[in-house]
Scaffold this motif. Sequence first.
Motif, PDB file in Angstrom:
ATOM      1  N   LEU A 145       4.941  24.127  -7.243  1.00 47.90           N
ATOM      2  CA  LEU A 145       5.585  25.238  -6.777  1.00 47.90           C
ATOM      3  C   LEU A 145       6.330  25.326  -5.848  1.00 47.90           C
ATOM      4  N   SER A 146       7.186  26.047  -5.528  1.00 49.51           N
ATOM      5  CA  SER A 146       8.672  25.549  -4.235  1.00 49.51           C
ATOM      6  C   SER A 146       9.372  26.575  -3.441  1.00 49.51           C
ATOM      7  N   VAL A 147       9.274  25.784  -2.691  1.00 47.75           N
ATOM      8  CA  VAL A 147       9.860  27.461  -1.408  1.00 47.75           C
ATOM      9  C   VAL A 147      10.853  26.643  -0.678  1.00 47.75           C
ATOM     10  N   ARG A 148      12.494  26.583  -1.054  1.00 49.55           N
ATOM     11  CA  ARG A 148      13.659  25.832  -0.206  1.00 49.55           C
ATOM     12  C   ARG A 148      14.213  26.569   0.892  1.00 49.55           C
ATOM     13  N   THR A 155       6.913  21.787  -1.574  1.00 50.43           N
ATOM     14  CA  THR A 155       6.936  21.866  -2.683  1.00 50.43           C
ATOM     15  C   THR A 155       5.227  21.838  -2.837  1.00 50.43           C
ATOM     16  N   ILE A 156       4.256  22.028  -4.245  1.00 52.99           N
ATOM     17  CA  ILE A 156       3.194  21.469  -4.392  1.00 52.99           C
ATOM     18  C   ILE A 156       3.028  21.444  -5.817  1.00 52.99           C
ATOM     19  N   SER A 157       2.072  20.370  -6.125  1.00 53.44           N
ATOM     20  CA  SER A 157       2.119  19.863  -7.402  1.00 53.44           C
ATOM     21  C   SER A 157       0.662  19.389  -7.989  1.00 53.44           C
ATOM     22  N   PRO A 158       0.693  19.832  -9.111  1.00 53.37           N
ATOM     23  CA  PRO A 158      -0.634  19.376  -9.308  1.00 53.37           C
ATOM     24  C   PRO A 158      -1.526  17.734  -9.017  1.00 53.37           C
ATOM     25  N   TYR A 159      -2.628  17.856  -8.508  1.00 51.92           N
ATOM     26  CA  TYR A 159      -3.032  16.451  -7.981  1.00 51.92           C
ATOM     27  C   TYR A 159      -4.522  16.960  -7.776  1.00 51.92           C
ATOM     28  N   THR A 160      -5.471  15.712  -7.886  1.00 54.18           N
ATOM     29  CA  THR A 160      -6.875  15.520  -8.662  1.00 54.18           C
ATOM     30  C   THR A 160      -7.022  14.782  -6.700  1.00 54.18           C
TER      31      THR A 160
END
Length: 288
Positions: A145-148, A155-160
């Motif tokens: 998900l991202s905002v500009r 941006t945030i991405s899947p990550y453990t």
Amino acid sequence: MKELFIKKGRQQTVNKEIKLKGIALHTGKEAAITIRPAASQTGIVFYRNDLESKDLIEARPESVVNLERNTTIGHKENDKASISTIEHLMAALWGAGIDNAEIAVSGPEIPVIDGSAYPYYQKILEAGIKEQTEKRNVYLVQKALSVRDNSASITISPYTGFKISYTLDYDHPVVGKSFFEFDALKDDFAAKIAQARTFGFAEEIEKLHEQGLALGGSLDNAVLINREGTVNPLRFENEFVRHKILDVIGDMALNGRIMGHIKAFKSGHRLHVELAKKIRENMIEEEN
């Protein structure tokens, strides 16, 4: 179907009541807060104890009502019930592992103390942390998900885990460009992030005061920057970018505990909260 939440340990609250007071950064007035233990599943809630109506304001993205140089939350049915500059306290609560707390505030803004999250964090640890019976739900970000906004982005991405990679880029000879990364699984919040203070520019002070902002700012609670350097000494060589990460943590904590990798470039509270809202929308959509 992939799990949206994982059970990670138990929920926690503060062991006993905590009181702090000091100057509010923007109003310049004396301010005080009382942090109290709260039951499991309460989350972080605030209320104004100077108002007749003690409406609880949930620390959630949808409660945000203003993002002018801080994060302000309010009550949708009571225009008077708003509380500003919560981001450093929210970061401290997150760093200390507090899931549930009720916070009484003496007025429209919380005390800034030294401009970092560390005084709040210290007080929480001194009071002690109480483990509760309910399991803690940690949301797993499912997709990027991202905002500009022009050149700024987040941006945030899947990550453990929970990781923030921040690039600061100011057209200013003292600040310039810097990069720092915080990984909650590997790095110590107290040592690397919590002590980084808010900062401001000498050339902006008059304009901010005209807008009713930074009236309580001083060398005791902020790093002041002029064209030659900082007026007061830095705690870290890269304190500015570390403080930006602190702000990201505080704003992301509006969604409780989440797992994901955040990459930010020149972002501020407005973009942080827009991303937090997108995360919240996805949490709700995926649950239904």
